[in-house]
Design a protein around this motif. Structure first.
Motif, PDB file in Angstrom:
ATOM      1  N   GLY A   1      -7.643   5.756   8.304  1.00  0.00           N
ATOM      2  CA  GLY A   1      -7.612   5.038   7.031  1.00  0.00           C
ATOM      3  C   GLY A   1      -6.957   5.833   5.934  1.00  0.00           C
ATOM      4  N   SER A   2      -7.226   7.099   5.792  1.00  0.00           N
ATOM      5  CA  SER A   2      -6.657   7.911   4.721  1.00  0.00           C
ATOM      6  C   SER A   2      -5.146   8.038   4.883  1.00  0.00           C
ATOM      7  N   VAL A   3      -4.674   8.142   6.130  1.00  0.00           N
ATOM      8  CA  VAL A   3      -3.237   8.233   6.376  1.00  0.00           C
ATOM      9  C   VAL A   3      -2.544   6.945   5.960  1.00  0.00           C
ATOM     10  N   ASN A   4      -3.146   5.814   6.322  1.00  0.00           N
ATOM     11  CA  ASN A   4      -2.571   4.527   5.932  1.00  0.00           C
ATOM     12  C   ASN A   4      -2.516   4.377   4.421  1.00  0.00           C
ATOM     13  N   ASP A   5      -3.560   4.856   3.754  1.00  0.00           N
ATOM     14  CA  ASP A   5      -3.561   4.779   2.289  1.00  0.00           C
ATOM     15  C   ASP A   5      -2.423   5.590   1.696  1.00  0.00           C
ATOM     16  N   ARG A   6      -2.219   6.789   2.250  1.00  0.00           N
ATOM     17  CA  ARG A   6      -1.147   7.624   1.735  1.00  0.00           C
ATOM     18  C   ARG A   6       0.217   7.015   2.004  1.00  0.00           C
ATOM     19  N   LEU A   7       0.372   6.422   3.192  1.00  0.00           N
ATOM     20  CA  LEU A   7       1.638   5.749   3.509  1.00  0.00           C
ATOM     21  C   LEU A   7       1.889   4.581   2.565  1.00  0.00           C
TER      22      LEU A   7
END
Length: 254
Positions: free
Chosen positions: A31-37
């Protein structure tokens, strides 16, 4: 032995307790990676839109500068015509004042008044445009400078060139027509108009800018060698002018 077993059991309990207290993280969670993307995508999109807006503003500013420059050149050209007409009148008056009052001239003996070849040539070059001719040209220019109706200005200038091929405004009309076509990225058609000014009107005040525009068209069409030749020609023939400065800037950018 019992004491040893009890110690082992206690250690097992403590170990199990420590595992229970440790935070549990799913290996598959991103989830955090998707948010950053998503955040990066939004930033990239905003930057791209800002660049598009800046390019639009730059294009609008370039168009306004071109129009203002054209207006200034137009006023300068008309002022030159007024000055030339005044000079012609003064020369005619001086010529009449210098004639002997008691001696008939050769022109008077032949039954008509003759002017000198120089005065006649000046008068021919300073002949004002007819009412219809002036109105047609002014209408075409106003479509650009006042109405901003560029689509209507193109046929207006084309009609003027066809209707008044001997007009002193024809080189200006070719230049305006080329400029309008250039703005619409109709480069081949614009090239024909600018080339006409360069080849047929050596004394036109639009010739330097026409050479510059031919260089810009060559650059837009990917012919950098041809573009450099046009820019060099501007520098050679029209040094210390605004067109020459722009030509040098474009050479530096090739």
């Amino acid at each position: 032995m019992k004491f040893k077993l009890a110690a082992i059991s206690m250690a097992a309990v403590l170990s199990t307790s420590s595992w229970a207290q440790a935070p549990v993280t799913s290996v598959g969670s991103s989830g955090s990676v998707n948010d950053r993307l998503a955040e990066l995508e939004r930033a990239f999109s905003a930057r791209s839109q800002a660049q598009i807006d800046q390019q639009r503003q730059l294009n609008a500013m370039q168009q306004e500068v071109s129009e203002l420059r054209g207006l200034l050149e137009e006023q300068s050209y008309r002022l030159e015509q007024v000055i030339e007409r005044q000079r012609t009148l003064l020369m005619a008056q001086q010529d009449a004042a210098d004639k002997p009052q008691n001696a008939p001239s050769a022109a008077a003996q032949s039954g008509g008044e003759q002017t000198s070849a120089q005065t006649r040539q000046s008068k021919e070059s300073a002949t004002p445009a007819s009412g219809d001719e002036q109105a047609a040209y002014d209408n075409a220019v106003n479509l650009v400078l006042q109405d901003k109706d560029y689509d209507a200005a193109i046929p207006a200038f084309a009609r003027f060139i066809t209707q008044y091929p001997q007009s002193s405004y024809v080189p200006n009309a070719h230049y305006w027509l080329g400029q309008l076509l250039f703005t619409q990225k109709r480069f081949d058609q614009a090239k024909a108009q600018f080339a006409r000014v360069v080849e047929a009107y050596q004394d036109s005040n639009k010739r330097a800018d026409s050479l510059l525009k031919l260089g810009l068209i060559a650059r837009e069409q990917g012919d950098k060698d041809q573009a450099r030749q046009y820019f060099d020609q501007v520098l050679k023939e029209y040094g210390n002018t605004g067109a020459a400065r722009l030509a040098q800037e474009n050479i530096n950018g090739l």
